[in-house]
Scaffold this motif. Structure first.
Motif, mmCIF file in Angstrom:
data_model
loop_
_atom_site.group_PDB
_atom_site.id
_atom_site.type_symbol
_atom_site.label_atom_id
_atom_site.label_comp_id
_atom_site.label_asym_id
_atom_site.label_seq_id
_atom_site.Cartn_x
_atom_site.Cartn_y
_atom_site.Cartn_z
ATOM 1 N N ASN A 19 0.850 -1.191 0.000
ATOM 2 C CA ASN A 19 0.000 0.000 0.000
ATOM 3 C C ASN A 19 0.885 1.240 0.000
ATOM 4 O O ASN A 19 2.007 1.218 0.496
ATOM 5 N N GLY A 20 0.370 2.342 -0.593
ATOM 6 C CA GLY A 20 1.197 3.537 -0.727
ATOM 7 C C GLY A 20 2.410 3.228 -1.577
ATOM 8 O O GLY A 20 2.294 2.635 -2.648
ATOM 9 N N TYR B 229 -0.843 2.355 -8.286
ATOM 10 C CA TYR B 229 -1.983 2.874 -7.536
ATOM 11 C C TYR B 229 -1.772 4.343 -7.130
ATOM 12 O O TYR B 229 -0.648 4.796 -6.958
ATOM 13 N N ARG B 230 -2.880 5.023 -6.971
ATOM 14 C CA ARG B 230 -2.823 6.428 -6.564
ATOM 15 C C ARG B 230 -2.190 6.559 -5.177
ATOM 16 O O ARG B 230 -2.254 5.633 -4.353
ATOM 17 N N GLY B 231 -1.558 7.700 -4.935
ATOM 18 C CA GLY B 231 -0.863 7.916 -3.674
ATOM 19 C C GLY B 231 0.593 7.521 -3.717
ATOM 20 O O GLY B 231 1.355 7.794 -2.779
ATOM 21 N N PHE B 232 1.005 6.898 -4.812
ATOM 22 C CA PHE B 232 2.397 6.455 -4.952
ATOM 23 C C PHE B 232 3.326 7.622 -5.291
ATOM 24 O O PHE B 232 4.424 7.731 -4.752
ATOM 25 N N LYS C 126 -7.318 0.895 8.972
ATOM 26 C CA LYS C 126 -7.669 2.163 9.626
ATOM 27 C C LYS C 126 -7.035 3.346 8.913
ATOM 28 O O LYS C 126 -7.653 4.404 8.764
ATOM 29 N N ASP C 127 -5.790 3.170 8.477
ATOM 30 C CA ASP C 127 -5.064 4.265 7.822
ATOM 31 C C ASP C 127 -5.538 4.520 6.407
ATOM 32 O O ASP C 127 -5.543 5.662 5.937
ATOM 33 N N ARG C 128 -5.946 3.463 5.703
ATOM 34 C CA ARG C 128 -6.200 3.569 4.264
ATOM 35 C C ARG C 128 -7.680 3.650 3.876
ATOM 36 O O ARG C 128 -8.043 4.381 2.974
ATOM 37 N N ILE C 129 -8.519 2.856 4.521
ATOM 38 C CA ILE C 129 -9.911 2.747 4.089
ATOM 39 C C ILE C 129 -10.730 3.904 4.651
ATOM 40 O O ILE C 129 -10.813 4.071 5.873
#
Length: 348
Positions: free
Chosen positions: A130-131, A160-163, A250-253
């Protein structure tokens, strides 16, 4: 091979200078060759490692690893002459997302009339993590997807977005939320990639990417076959196996605290397996001793697909871990055979 793989995966593609552009469609922005910057040659890659990953460089410098390093050099130089590899950006709902493109290098011809290249099946890869954690780095792409290109596939993937960091419109990774559009956009753009037969689309997801693959397959009937490796199919149940993953959720969704049950269910293919078109054949791959994702996920999905009479195949690599690194060659052969059977040999 383990040392070789560790050496490869330590290497990351940073911003690269412009190169000869293969992706000329207007949808592709900031196109750059993978074989540029620190990856322009094996020696420059080696120097890059020495500066940024001194531990890996020191291991490779040991006399007992000389043969491994030479094997890596031959591999690099072979693929540099055999495949096209490019990084590119593309827009999804105004968000700038990065991706990669790998294909066999076009055959040179002197006769322009015969210069048309054959169309090839497309394989879309959905990465794990993720990220920027778990991104598809140069070494990973070389080890896993350059061989696929030589087998007659075009391989593309999204980071993915946020990268992308440091720009105002890079978006946020929602771990199966709006970032699913980043994957579906590649399905939509299939025909814009050189050499691609847009009627022959497969998808392969690893770890978190398996979740993305199932979700994409449910939404897009254009995907003829999928393969998933080390994937979770019931996120709520999996928290009993690896409770720390809830920190990622919790951090992502978005709004996780107030709609946890719904958010996890939307990302859990076991709960809606009947919504995946039966025309999309499914290959399940998993390490028998996976320490990060319980192998029970693959077994549960196999049972569910069997009940639904959904065409699929289960392969468990006994004794192997999450990366299935001890059976890398066997897994790659399985993937090639699966997608050749379901894409290359698919009737129009």
């Amino acid at each position: 091979m383990k040392k070789l793989l560790t050496f490869c995966l330590a290497c990351y593609c940073f911003a690269l200078p412009a190169s000869a552009i293969e992706l000329t469609d207007k949808n592709f922005l900031n196109v750059n060759s993978c074989f540029s910057g620190p990856f322009a040659s094996f020696d420059s890659w080696r120097a890059f490692l020495a500066q940024h990953k001194p531990g890996a460089a020191e291991r490779m410098a040991k006399p007992e690893n000389k043969q491994v390093e030479e094997g890596l050099r031959k591999m690099f130089e072979h693929y540099q002459s055999a495949v096209v590899c490019e990084n590119f950006d593309y827009l999804v709902d105004g968000i700038l997302v990065r991706g990669f493109y790998v294909a066999p290098k076009p055959v040179a011809t002197q006769d322009k009339a015969s210069a048309k290249q054959p169309k090839l099946p497309l394989l879309i890869f959905n990465r794990g993590g993720n990220g920027d954690f778990g991104a598809s780095v140069f070494g990973y792409i070389m080890m896993n997807f350059f061989p696929m290109a030589e087998q007659g596939f075009v391989v593309i993937g999204s980071q993915y977005r946020g990268f992308i960091k440091g720009i105002p419109n890079s978006g946020e990774d929602e771990f199966g939320g709006k970032d699913l559009s980043d994957v579906l956009k590649l399905v939509e753009l299939a025909g814009a990639f050189p050499q691609v037969d847009s009627k022959k689309i497969g998808m392969y997801g690893f770890s978190r990417g398996s979740m993305m693959t199932y979700m994409a397959a449910k939404q897009s009937p254009k995907i003829s076959a999928i393969a998933v490796a080390g994937g979770v199919v019931d996120l709520a149940a999996e928290l009993k196996f690896r409770a720390e993953m809830e920190n990622v959720y919790k951090d992502r969704i978005p709004n996780y605290a107030i709609q946890k049950e719904q958010a996890l269910a939307e990302r859990s293919a076991l709960l809606w397996a009947d919504k995946i078109p039966k025309s999309t054949h499914i290959l399940l791959l998993h390490g028998g001793n996976d320490e990060r994702v319980d192998v029970a996920n693959a077994k549960a999905m196999d049972k569910k697909l069997t009940e639904l009479k959904h065409p699929h195949k289960l392969v468990i690599y006994e004794g192997d871990n999450h990366s299935i690194g001890n059976h890398r060659k066997e897994m790659q052969d399985e993937l090639v055979a699966w997608f050749k059977d379901n894409l290359t040999n698919k009737k129009p």
